[in-house]
Design a protein around this motif. Structure first.
Motif, PDB file in Angstrom:
ATOM      1  N   MET A  10       0.841  -1.197   0.000  1.00 27.50           N
ATOM      2  CA  MET A  10       0.000   0.000   0.000  1.00 27.50           C
ATOM      3  C   MET A  10       0.877   1.249   0.000  1.00 27.50           C
ATOM      4  O   MET A  10       1.864   1.329   0.719  1.00 27.50           O
ATOM      5  N   PRO A  11       0.517   2.254  -0.800  1.00 26.42           N
ATOM      6  CA  PRO A  11       1.298   3.507  -0.805  1.00 26.42           C
ATOM      7  C   PRO A  11       1.226   4.187   0.564  1.00 26.42           C
ATOM      8  O   PRO A  11       0.197   4.146   1.242  1.00 26.42           O
ATOM      9  N   LEU A  12       2.315   4.833   0.951  1.00 29.41           N
ATOM     10  CA  LEU A  12       2.300   5.621   2.175  1.00 29.41           C
ATOM     11  C   LEU A  12       1.487   6.890   1.940  1.00 29.41           C
ATOM     12  O   LEU A  12       1.527   7.490   0.868  1.00 29.41           O
ATOM     13  N   ARG A  13       0.756   7.296   2.977  1.00 22.86           N
ATOM     14  CA  ARG A  13      -0.078   8.498   2.909  1.00 22.86           C
ATOM     15  C   ARG A  13       0.539   9.546   3.845  1.00 22.86           C
ATOM     16  O   ARG A  13       0.689   9.297   5.051  1.00 22.86           O
ATOM     17  N   ILE A  14       0.893  10.682   3.268  1.00 26.80           N
ATOM     18  CA  ILE A  14       1.663  11.674   4.008  1.00 26.80           C
ATOM     19  C   ILE A  14       0.976  13.037   3.931  1.00 26.80           C
ATOM     20  O   ILE A  14       0.579  13.484   2.855  1.00 26.80           O
ATOM     21  N   GLY A  15       0.861  13.690   5.087  1.00 28.59           N
ATOM     22  CA  GLY A  15       0.263  15.015   5.159  1.00 28.59           C
ATOM     23  C   GLY A  15       1.315  16.090   5.419  1.00 28.59           C
ATOM     24  O   GLY A  15       2.246  15.875   6.193  1.00 28.59           O
ATOM     25  N   PHE A  16       1.150  17.223   4.775  1.00 26.74           N
ATOM     26  CA  PHE A  16       2.037  18.366   4.980  1.00 26.74           C
ATOM     27  C   PHE A  16       1.202  19.588   5.328  1.00 26.74           C
ATOM     28  O   PHE A  16       0.270  19.938   4.599  1.00 26.74           O
ATOM     29  N   ASP A  17       1.543  20.229   6.428  1.00 23.31           N
ATOM     30  CA  ASP A  17       0.981  21.544   6.722  1.00 23.31           C
ATOM     31  C   ASP A  17       1.546  22.539   5.708  1.00 23.31           C
ATOM     32  O   ASP A  17       2.581  22.278   5.084  1.00 23.31           O
ATOM     33  N   MET A  18       0.906  23.693   5.572  1.00 27.51           N
ATOM     34  CA  MET A  18       1.356  24.670   4.582  1.00 27.51           C
ATOM     35  C   MET A  18       2.228  25.765   5.196  1.00 27.51           C
ATOM     36  O   MET A  18       3.423  25.828   4.965  1.00 27.51           O
ATOM     37  N   ASP A  19       1.625  26.643   5.989  1.00 25.28           N
ATOM     38  CA  ASP A  19       2.344  27.820   6.489  1.00 25.28           C
ATOM     39  C   ASP A  19       3.289  27.435   7.627  1.00 25.28           C
ATOM     40  O   ASP A  19       2.904  26.762   8.588  1.00 25.28           O
ATOM     41  N   GLY A  20       4.536  27.850   7.494  1.00 30.46           N
ATOM     42  CA  GLY A  20       5.550  27.478   8.472  1.00 30.46           C
ATOM     43  C   GLY A  20       6.251  26.185   8.130  1.00 30.46           C
ATOM     44  O   GLY A  20       7.260  25.846   8.754  1.00 30.46           O
ATOM     45  N   VAL A  52      -0.144  12.112  -1.229  1.00 30.30           N
ATOM     46  CA  VAL A  52       0.214  13.324  -0.494  1.00 30.30           C
ATOM     47  C   VAL A  52      -1.000  14.230  -0.322  1.00 30.30           C
ATOM     48  O   VAL A  52      -1.775  14.444  -1.258  1.00 30.30           O
ATOM     49  N   PHE A  53      -1.127  14.762   0.887  1.00 34.43           N
ATOM     50  CA  PHE A  53      -2.214  15.694   1.204  1.00 34.43           C
ATOM     51  C   PHE A  53      -1.611  16.961   1.821  1.00 34.43           C
ATOM     52  O   PHE A  53      -0.805  16.888   2.745  1.00 34.43           O
ATOM     53  N   PHE A  54      -2.023  18.107   1.305  1.00 36.66           N
ATOM     54  CA  PHE A  54      -1.605  19.392   1.861  1.00 36.66           C
ATOM     55  C   PHE A  54      -2.764  19.909   2.722  1.00 36.66           C
ATOM     56  O   PHE A  54      -3.877  20.095   2.223  1.00 36.66           O
ATOM     57  N   ILE A  55      -2.481  20.117   4.004  1.00 34.29           N
ATOM     58  CA  ILE A  55      -3.536  20.392   4.983  1.00 34.29           C
ATOM     59  C   ILE A  55      -3.325  21.781   5.576  1.00 34.29           C
ATOM     60  O   ILE A  55      -2.217  22.133   5.991  1.00 34.29           O
ATOM     61  N   THR A  56      -4.383  22.590   5.626  1.00 37.72           N
ATOM     62  CA  THR A  56      -4.246  23.957   6.117  1.00 37.72           C
ATOM     63  C   THR A  56      -5.516  24.418   6.816  1.00 37.72           C
ATOM     64  O   THR A  56      -6.605  23.896   6.568  1.00 37.72           O
ATOM     65  N   GLN A  57      -5.347  25.401   7.682  1.00 35.35           N
ATOM     66  CA  GLN A  57      -6.480  26.067   8.337  1.00 35.35           C
ATOM     67  C   GLN A  57      -6.478  27.560   7.988  1.00 35.35           C
ATOM     68  O   GLN A  57      -6.905  28.387   8.778  1.00 35.35           O
ATOM     69  N   ARG A  58      -6.012  27.872   6.800  1.00 30.95           N
ATOM     70  CA  ARG A  58      -5.966  29.266   6.369  1.00 30.95           C
ATOM     71  C   ARG A  58      -7.359  29.898   6.342  1.00 30.95           C
ATOM     72  O   ARG A  58      -8.322  29.261   5.903  1.00 30.95           O
TER      73      ARG A  58
END
Length: 242
Positions: A1-11, A116-122
């Motif tokens: 199974m592919p690895l699932r990785i999240g990245f925050d945006m700002d900072g 890959v998922f880019f996750i933000t609370q902007r």
């Protein structure tokens, strides 16, 4: 199974702090510390002899000065946020924290077949939606077809729902939430001078690095080590994962 990785945006990827300071300087001029100092000087001058006044009311004067400084800081921050929210497509204008980092994520995604998922609370700004602005920025930085999630709740709940294996963030509380609420391993990006945050994170089993490039090195190595338990344990010990 592919690895699932999240990245925050700002900072993590985008340099929001510099943009905020630039807006603040343009709108408010001097720094909050300088403004607070000027206000305190003006109060002392209007009170007659500043030395005697300070002797008589040192406690109350300091408390008042601190309260005034906090109010001034809040007013400045509110003014900056109002300007940001009124700027069309503000989130597309940010500089990257590290040139080439987003492109490298894209290359690693293709090589290792990451999801890959880019996750933000902007917050909202004028122009396109936050999601579209963030997607446009990522494409401009070298990542095509980015998956962007704009959240208003717990980062941990999102990590669990996405079944993330790893998450990279610059906020300790987000890393704690992800560690508690999901099975994902977390990597916290902190400045080299913030020894307290780094030590606290390691005690909680959160990996610590000082820039996004280091986080990507670790994720690259961890991906290769997923079929080699002894190698993965060595990487976990170095990073700080439990």
């Amino acid at each position: 199974m592919p690895l699932r990785i999240g990245f925050d945006m700002d900072g993590v990827l985008a340099d929001f702090s510099s943009a905020f300071r630039e807006f603040e300087a343009r709108l408010c001029g001097s720094s909050p510390a300088a403004s607070g100092g000027r206000a305190r000087r003006e109060r002392r001058e209007s009170a007659g002899d500043p030395e005697k006044e300070e002797e008589r009311q040192s406690g109350s004067s300091q408390a008042q000065a601190d309260a005034d400084a906090r109010r001034d800081s809040r007013r400045r921050e509110d003014a900056v946020w109002e300007a940001i929210e009124a700027t069309p497509n503000f989130w597309t204008t940010l500089r990257p924290l590290e040139e080439g980092a987003v492109r490298r994520i894209h290359e690693l995604m293709l090589r290792h077949r990451w999801e890959v998922f880019f996750i933000t609370q902007r917050p909202f700004t004028e122009g396109e939606t936050v999601q579209r602005q963030t997607q446009r920025w990522l494409v401009a930085q070298g990542f095509d077809l980015p998956s962007v999630l704009v959240l208003h709740g717990s980062r941990g709940t999102a990590a669990a729902a996405l079944r993330l294996d790893y998450h990279v963030d610059d906020r300790p509380q987000n890393c704690i939430d992800v560690s508690v609420d999901s099975a994902a391993k977390t990597i916290l990006i902190v400045s080299e001078s913030n020894h307290t945050a780094a030590a606290s994170a390691r005690k909680l089993g959160i990996g610590v690095v000082h820039r996004i490039g280091e986080a990507l090195d670790i994720l690259d190595q961890a991906t290769l080590a997923h079929t080699n338990p002894s190698l993965f344990r060595r990487i976990a010990n170095i990073v700080g994962w439990k």
